[in-house]
Design a protein around this motif. Structure first.
Motif, PDB file in Angstrom:
ATOM      1  N   PHE A  43       0.836  -1.200   0.000  1.00 47.06           N
ATOM      2  CA  PHE A  43       0.000   0.000   0.000  1.00 47.06           C
ATOM      3  C   PHE A  43       0.873   1.252   0.000  1.00 47.06           C
ATOM      4  O   PHE A  43       0.621   2.213  -0.707  1.00 47.06           O
ATOM      5  CB  PHE A  43      -0.930   0.014   1.227  1.00 47.06           C
ATOM      6  CG  PHE A  43      -2.116  -0.898   1.087  1.00 47.06           C
ATOM      7  CD1 PHE A  43      -1.960  -2.180   0.600  1.00 47.06           C
ATOM      8  CD2 PHE A  43      -3.385  -0.466   1.416  1.00 47.06           C
ATOM      9  CE1 PHE A  43      -3.052  -3.026   0.458  1.00 47.06           C
ATOM     10  CE2 PHE A  43      -4.489  -1.301   1.279  1.00 47.06           C
ATOM     11  CZ  PHE A  43      -4.318  -2.588   0.809  1.00 47.06           C
ATOM     12  N   ARG A  44       1.914   1.190   0.830  1.00 45.12           N
ATOM     13  CA  ARG A  44       2.790   2.360   0.921  1.00 45.12           C
ATOM     14  C   ARG A  44       3.556   2.609  -0.367  1.00 45.12           C
ATOM     15  O   ARG A  44       3.824   3.746  -0.726  1.00 45.12           O
ATOM     16  CB  ARG A  44       3.778   2.164   2.068  1.00 45.12           C
ATOM     17  CG  ARG A  44       3.165   2.415   3.415  1.00 45.12           C
ATOM     18  CD  ARG A  44       4.253   2.424   4.439  1.00 45.12           C
ATOM     19  NE  ARG A  44       3.724   2.715   5.755  1.00 45.12           N
ATOM     20  CZ  ARG A  44       4.495   2.864   6.820  1.00 45.12           C
ATOM     21  NH1 ARG A  44       5.800   2.744   6.700  1.00 45.12           N
ATOM     22  NH2 ARG A  44       3.970   3.147   7.978  1.00 45.12           N
ATOM     23  N   ALA A  45       3.908   1.528  -1.047  1.00 41.46           N
ATOM     24  CA  ALA A  45       4.609   1.684  -2.323  1.00 41.46           C
ATOM     25  C   ALA A  45       3.677   2.328  -3.348  1.00 41.46           C
ATOM     26  O   ALA A  45       4.069   3.234  -4.084  1.00 41.46           O
ATOM     27  CB  ALA A  45       5.114   0.337  -2.819  1.00 41.46           C
ATOM     28  N   LEU A  77       3.235   6.104  -3.591  1.00 45.47           N
ATOM     29  CA  LEU A  77       4.203   6.983  -4.244  1.00 45.47           C
ATOM     30  C   LEU A  77       3.904   7.223  -5.731  1.00 45.47           C
ATOM     31  O   LEU A  77       4.544   8.048  -6.364  1.00 45.47           O
ATOM     32  CB  LEU A  77       5.612   6.404  -4.093  1.00 45.47           C
ATOM     33  CG  LEU A  77       6.121   6.344  -2.645  1.00 45.47           C
ATOM     34  CD1 LEU A  77       7.505   5.737  -2.602  1.00 45.47           C
ATOM     35  CD2 LEU A  77       6.150   7.739  -2.049  1.00 45.47           C
ATOM     36  N   ILE A  78       2.913   6.495  -6.282  1.00 47.07           N
ATOM     37  CA  ILE A  78       2.652   6.628  -7.723  1.00 47.07           C
ATOM     38  C   ILE A  78       2.340   8.068  -8.148  1.00 47.07           C
ATOM     39  O   ILE A  78       3.004   8.608  -9.036  1.00 47.07           O
ATOM     40  CB  ILE A  78       1.524   5.665  -8.183  1.00 47.07           C
ATOM     41  CG1 ILE A  78       2.066   4.231  -8.168  1.00 47.07           C
ATOM     42  CG2 ILE A  78       1.020   6.032  -9.575  1.00 47.07           C
ATOM     43  CD1 ILE A  78       1.051   3.193  -8.607  1.00 47.07           C
ATOM     44  N   ALA A  97       2.868  14.918   1.185  1.00 49.08           N
ATOM     45  CA  ALA A  97       2.347  15.277   2.505  1.00 49.08           C
ATOM     46  C   ALA A  97       2.220  14.033   3.369  1.00 49.08           C
ATOM     47  O   ALA A  97       2.542  14.033   4.557  1.00 49.08           O
ATOM     48  CB  ALA A  97       0.996  15.968   2.341  1.00 49.08           C
ATOM     49  N   CYS A  98       1.769  12.958   2.746  1.00 49.27           N
ATOM     50  CA  CYS A  98       1.581  11.696   3.450  1.00 49.27           C
ATOM     51  C   CYS A  98       2.908  11.157   3.999  1.00 49.27           C
ATOM     52  O   CYS A  98       2.950  10.659   5.129  1.00 49.27           O
ATOM     53  CB  CYS A  98       0.998  10.702   2.460  1.00 49.27           C
ATOM     54  SG  CYS A  98      -0.304   9.739   3.143  1.00 49.27           S
ATOM     55  N   ILE A  99       3.962  11.243   3.211  1.00 50.88           N
ATOM     56  CA  ILE A  99       5.281  10.769   3.645  1.00 50.88           C
ATOM     57  C   ILE A  99       5.679  11.469   4.935  1.00 50.88           C
ATOM     58  O   ILE A  99       6.128  10.847   5.899  1.00 50.88           O
ATOM     59  CB  ILE A  99       6.339  11.058   2.550  1.00 50.88           C
ATOM     60  CG1 ILE A  99       6.113  10.164   1.342  1.00 50.88           C
ATOM     61  CG2 ILE A  99       7.751  10.865   3.088  1.00 50.88           C
ATOM     62  CD1 ILE A  99       6.990  10.522   0.164  1.00 50.88           C
ATOM     63  N   LEU A 109      11.933   3.527  -9.651  1.00 52.11           N
ATOM     64  CA  LEU A 109      12.841   4.041  -8.611  1.00 52.11           C
ATOM     65  C   LEU A 109      12.110   4.242  -7.291  1.00 52.11           C
ATOM     66  O   LEU A 109      12.604   3.879  -6.222  1.00 52.11           O
ATOM     67  CB  LEU A 109      13.446   5.379  -9.059  1.00 52.11           C
ATOM     68  CG  LEU A 109      14.574   5.301 -10.069  1.00 52.11           C
ATOM     69  CD1 LEU A 109      15.003   6.697 -10.489  1.00 52.11           C
ATOM     70  CD2 LEU A 109      15.764   4.550  -9.474  1.00 52.11           C
ATOM     71  N   ALA A 110      10.900   4.819  -7.373  1.00 46.49           N
ATOM     72  CA  ALA A 110      10.145   5.082  -6.143  1.00 46.49           C
ATOM     73  C   ALA A 110       9.815   3.779  -5.433  1.00 46.49           C
ATOM     74  O   ALA A 110       9.889   3.698  -4.209  1.00 46.49           O
ATOM     75  CB  ALA A 110       8.866   5.853  -6.471  1.00 46.49           C
ATOM     76  N   PHE A 111       9.464   2.735  -6.213  1.00 46.14           N
ATOM     77  CA  PHE A 111       9.146   1.441  -5.607  1.00 46.14           C
ATOM     78  C   PHE A 111      10.371   0.840  -4.932  1.00 46.14           C
ATOM     79  O   PHE A 111      10.313   0.387  -3.798  1.00 46.14           O
ATOM     80  CB  PHE A 111       8.611   0.477  -6.660  1.00 46.14           C
ATOM     81  CG  PHE A 111       7.148   0.670  -6.938  1.00 46.14           C
ATOM     82  CD1 PHE A 111       6.439   1.699  -6.321  1.00 46.14           C
ATOM     83  CD2 PHE A 111       6.474  -0.159  -7.813  1.00 46.14           C
ATOM     84  CE1 PHE A 111       5.102   1.887  -6.572  1.00 46.14           C
ATOM     85  CE2 PHE A 111       5.126   0.028  -8.075  1.00 46.14           C
ATOM     86  CZ  PHE A 111       4.439   1.046  -7.453  1.00 46.14           C
ATOM     87  N   ILE A 112      11.499   0.843  -5.657  1.00 47.94           N
ATOM     88  CA  ILE A 112      12.707   0.218  -5.106  1.00 47.94           C
ATOM     89  C   ILE A 112      13.140   0.905  -3.818  1.00 47.94           C
ATOM     90  O   ILE A 112      13.498   0.262  -2.837  1.00 47.94           O
ATOM     91  CB  ILE A 112      13.851   0.264  -6.137  1.00 47.94           C
ATOM     92  CG1 ILE A 112      13.506  -0.572  -7.364  1.00 47.94           C
ATOM     93  CG2 ILE A 112      15.162  -0.233  -5.512  1.00 47.94           C
ATOM     94  CD1 ILE A 112      14.518  -0.507  -8.464  1.00 47.94           C
TER      95      ILE A 112
END
Lengths: 310, 289
Positions: free
Chosen positions: A113-115, A118-119, A188-190, B271-274
């Protein structure tokens, strides 16, 4: 502090030299590419300078500013930018806070979910604009959903709302706001997630033993810990909202009419549409003054809380 | 408790739906034919890879070899591989310059006491609040004056300058979380200040460095305004500018643009995933720390 190998006085001098040398590369670059242009921009804004007549560079004092401040275009774009900022900043914070509180819970699959969070952050602003153009433009997926629902709404209530999609100024402006919020939520979430992790868990345990309800725990324990990060997010997203350009470029091009002429777009048009460099620099200066003022207000609020260390 | 779990998953699922759906739609459309995309359903019935072929066709490296045989948007698509390379070069060098300049400045700010430190911090914060559009004209004239228009260097300098304040700010916060005893003992063992910095401190600071490095990379990759202002030919045009060129061309199929959008986003998303963990802990931790 490094070990006291030398006398304090010499040590202090060495510290100054060391700090200066270490900051020199970054400072040089920033002074050259931001500091110098800011000054040139001020100087140019005091002159009549249009690329259509590049030989004319007459000192006119504050005339460019007077022209702008008495012009409808300026106040219109200020209005659009303030609306854009006033809607997107609180909504970004609320949505991000909600998601952060969720993703801070421990459950299987949290990492995935956290990954996915970042999308939106990884999608460049221009692509974001083109994407929402597709979603909300003619034949787009969201456009169909909305117009179908409006039809249903009309049928049920006997109203006669005509949905014309992105051709409507209201829809276009709010679409830009929605797209901007979507992209800014992850960052903001990060910050909120990190802040939540910093709250000592003993405090929660104590509150639970005291029998505090979930809501009370949030209000009296979580929220105070989040005030500082919320302020930081507010500063950063306000600045982002005030200078939004790429999204407008790709999504609406300022249209329909001048409905989405945010201040950055207005400045860009003044410089490269009308080639009025003097006027554009006066615009630039006004934007800088506004964002700086907002930043100062925020920073003062932040420091009053006494929670930023130098 | 079980009820609580179900609610948690349901809400989390809604959150992910919000975060993912818009881009997922682009991915799905990129596998449709234009005719199918116009029927607005979500799952491609006859998935096709056709929208991607134009991008992978023999690359074009100049603006001159446009042929009459190119389909609408086809020429811009052929320039894509080159634009990807341009963006890779820019973003990588912006990352390196950020890490080098940024860590030097942040180290001094985190570790050394000197008068004017507070002013310097405010200065960095202040430059971040200057919008790019506010200095576009002098910046453009300055870059032109040095003959750097339409070069990689112009973009790299502009992006580095605008990402540095944030990098310094984050790294300073991160560095302060590292115990100072480390360098102190190295210094007592006879290390010089810089020796202690590079041999003892930097290895420990690596997670934070990775976080800001990825951040700078993705910022540069996605930056549009200065890229638009400072480049004009495919020799230096990054992907963000090229994909917006599509929007200017009339009657390009949206499915083709969608495939381009997916290609543009591919590298930053991977990159963001890794580095997901580094980004969330490094950036978030340093800001709130």
């Amino acid at each position: 502090m490094p070990p006291k190998l030398r006398s304090d006085h010499i040590q202090q001098r060495a510290n100054h030299v060391f700090a200066l040398v270490m900051n020199l590369p970054a400072l040089t670059l920033i002074l050259l590419l931001i500091g110098y242009p800011v000054i040139v921009s001020l100087w140019t804004s005091l002159h009549r300078y249009n690329l259509r007549r590049p030989d004319t560079f007459d000192f006119v004092g504050l005339m460019n500013y007077v022209t702008i401040l008495t012009n409808h275009d300026f106040w219109h774009s200020i209005g659009v930018s303030f609306y854009f900022t006033a809607v997107s900043v609180p909504l970004t914070i609320l949505i991000a806070l909600g998601i952060a509180l969720l993703f801070n819970q421990e459950f299987t699959g949290r990492g995935v979910f956290r990954a996915l969070l970042l999308i939106p952050w990884a999608v460049p602003g221009v692509v974001n604009g083109l994407m929402w153009m597709g979603l909300l433009g003619k034949h787009g997926a969201f456009d169909t959903i909305i117009s179908n629902n409006i039809e249903l709404f009309n049928k049920l209530l006997g109203t006669n709302i005509d949905y014309i999609g992105m051709a409507s100024p209201v829809v276009a402006l709010n679409a830009a706001v929605a797209a901007h919020i979507w992209k800014n939520v992850p960052f903001a979430c990060i910050i909120f997630l990190a802040a939540l992790q910093g709250i000592p868990s003993e405090q929660y345990r104590a509150a639970r033993i005291d029998g505090a309800s979930t809501w009370k725990r949030f209000l009296h324990l979580t929220l105070p810990w989040l005030l500082h990060p919320i302020m930081i997010v507010a500063i950063l997203t306000t600045m982002n909202s005030f200078r939004v350009f790429d999204l407008i470029f790709a999504l609406t091009g300022g249209g329909p009419g001048d409905a989405t002429y945010v201040i950055a777009w207005q400045t860009y048009k003044e410089a490269f549409g009308r080639l009025n460099f003097g006027g554009a620099n006066a615009y630039s200066y006004l934007i800088t003054i506004i964002t700086m003022t907002l930043a100062i207000v925020y920073i003062r609020l932040l420091y009053r809380r006494g929670s930023v260390q130098g | 408790m079980v009820k609580h779990r179900i609610g948690l998953y349901l809400l989390s699922f809604l959150a992910v739906l919000y975060l993912v759906t818009p881009f997922l739609w682009v991915v799905l459309v990129s596998f449709m034919e234009e005719r199918e995309a116009n029927q607005h359903h979500w799952i491609p019935r006859q998935p096709t890879f056709d929208n991607y072929w134009p991008y992978l066709a023999k690359g074009s490296v100049t603006d001159e070899d446009k042929t009459a045989g190119d389909a609408v948007g086809g020429f811009t698509a052929r320039q894509f591989p080159r634009a990807i390379i341009n963006s890779l070069i820019n973003a990588s060098l912006v990352m390196v310059m950020n890490l080098f300049f940024g860590s030097l400045a942040a180290y001094a700010l985190a570790r050394v006491d000197f008068s004017g430190k507070f002013v310097l911090l405010l200065f960095y914060l202040g430059t971040r609040s200057v919008p790019g559009v506010a200095i576009m004209v002098p910046m453009y004239l300055l870059i032109r004056g040095y003959g750097l228009l339409d070069t990689h260097l112009a973009i790299i300098l502009a992006h580095t300058t605008f990402t540095l304040p944030f990098t310094i700010w984050i790294l300073k916060g991160y560095f302060q979380t590292i115990p100072i005893d480390l360098e102190r003992s190295a210094r007592i063992d006879g290390c010089t200040r810089l020796g202690a910095l590079f041999r003892v401190f930097m290895p420990v600071a690596t997670p934070g460095m990775i976080a800001v490095g990825i951040f700078a990379f993705i910022s540069s990759w996605g930056e549009f305004f200065f890229a638009l202002l400072l480049t004009s030919s495919i020799g230096s045009k990054p992907v963000t500018v090229l994909i917006s060129d599509f929007a200017q061309e009339l009657q390009v199929d949206f499915t083709l643009i969608a495939a381009g959008g997916v290609l543009v986003v591919l590298i930053p998303i991977v990159l963001a995933f890794i580095f997901q963990r580094f980004i969330i802990h490094g950036i978030g931790g340093a800001v709130t720390g």
